[in-house]
Design a protein around this motif. Structure first.
Motif, PDB file in Angstrom:
ATOM      1  N   GLU A 228       0.817  -1.211   0.000  1.00 43.48           N
ATOM      2  CA  GLU A 228       0.000   0.000   0.000  1.00 43.48           C
ATOM      3  C   GLU A 228       0.848   1.259   0.000  1.00 43.48           C
ATOM      4  O   GLU A 228       0.428   2.295  -0.520  1.00 43.48           O
ATOM      5  N   PRO A 260      -2.634   2.514  -7.185  1.00 44.16           N
ATOM      6  CA  PRO A 260      -3.276   3.656  -6.540  1.00 44.16           C
ATOM      7  C   PRO A 260      -2.674   4.951  -7.088  1.00 44.16           C
ATOM      8  O   PRO A 260      -1.704   4.927  -7.861  1.00 44.16           O
ATOM      9  N   ASP A 261      -3.204   6.071  -6.648  1.00 42.18           N
ATOM     10  CA  ASP A 261      -2.610   7.367  -6.950  1.00 42.18           C
ATOM     11  C   ASP A 261      -1.146   7.320  -6.519  1.00 42.18           C
ATOM     12  O   ASP A 261      -0.834   7.035  -5.360  1.00 42.18           O
TER      13      ASP A 261
END
Length: 305
Positions: A228, A260-261
């Motif tokens: 993440e 993700p961004d």
């Protein structure tokens, strides 16, 4: 009766940083001193902690070190170029002085745990942390546990492809210009330019090379582990370099995997004053205290979530 405190030892090849904090990680006292011989350095560590009622200590050490609890040399410094430290029983020496729980790991793992606990990876279930300084190291966490096998990770020596314009021969005595550390550690800046890194302007092309390697290693990390958060600490990269790092990540990805961004995925540490390792050590000390002695050893009213 003295207040019970948590201890932190950030053991670097150049200096040691030792500190104590309350159970909310508020630092009560911190000091540092040069890394000399093991005996002299550890004597200073012991004298520092004897001033306090320390309940548990977290230790993040330069390496390589043995972090496998079942190993006969657990807690030892292994074969290192640091004079006199090879084979030194770091943890055992401290255990003679203090009969309390201690958590022993690498310095970069401590930094990873600090950012996971209180920093830019707080709230994430998975994080990979790289530090780019005199050397390059990496540590990974999944659900609060370090990812390792028969030894701690040596992510700094992962293979990278040289930038097409980077003709530097590399600074790693083992892998020359074929590994991340050999092309992106702090000494490579002066090695390429003859000028110390802190004196180079940030728009110098050498930092573009470093960003290229960081973006490449971030891509490799993502396709291997899909964390993440990927955190880049250390002094070689700065916040102003991160847009380039993310752009190179995109180029290596080439639209293949959904991410993700990137501003949320690839980040710098957020704990101030280079304190990631110290905060991480407090967290690891608390973790070890809970596992070894249970909640009865914690201060009254302390929340153990």
């Amino acid at each position: 009766m003295k207040e019970k405190l948590l201890g932190s030892i950030e053991a670097g090849g150049t200096k040691f940083v030792v500190a104590v904090a309350d159970f909310d990680f508020n630092v009560k006292e911190l000091t540092q001193f040069p890394t000399t011989t093991p005996e002299e350095t550890l004597a200073k560590v012991v004298n520092f902690f004897k001033q306090f009622e320390v309940a548990s200590i977290g230790i993040g050490s330069f390496g390589p070190v043995d972090v496998t609890v079942e190993s006969k040399t657990y807690g030892h410094v292994l074969n290192t170029p640091k004079a006199d430290w090879s084979g030194f029983d770091f943890l055992g020496t401290l255990k003679v002085a203090f009969d309390i729980p201690m958590y022993f790991t690498t310095d970069v793992n401590s930094s990873a745990y600090g950012e996971y606990t209180k920093g830019s990876a707080r709230g994430a279930n998975s994080v990979v942390y790289f530090t780019l300084g005199t050397g390059v190291g990496g540590g990974a966490l999944q659900n609060g546990q370090f990812i390792s096998g028969i030894a701690h990770a040596e992510m700094g020596h992962a293979t990278v492809i040289a930038h097409p314009e980077d003709t530097y021969a590399g600074d790693c005595p083992f892998h020359s210009n074929h590994c991340f550390e050999g092309l992106a550690a702090g000494p490579t800046l002066e090695g390429r330019t003859g000028i110390k890194g802190e004196k180079l302007p940030r728009d110098h092309k050498v930092f573009n090379f470093i960003s290229y390697y960081a973006g490449q290693i971030a891509f490799n990390t993502f396709v291997n582990m899909a964390p993440e958060k990927i955190v880049f600490g250390g002094s070689v990269l700065q916040e102003s370099d991160m847009p380039k790092v993310r752009e190179y990540f995109k180029q290596f990805n080439n639209g293949y995997v959904v991410t993700p961004d990137l501003e949320e995925l690839i980040v710098r540490p957020s704990i101030e004053n280079n304190g990631s390792a110290t905060i991480g050590n407090f967290g690891l000390a608390l973790k070890e205290l809970k596992e070894k002695e249970g909640s009865h050893s914690l201060p009254s009213g302390f929340i153990t979530n």
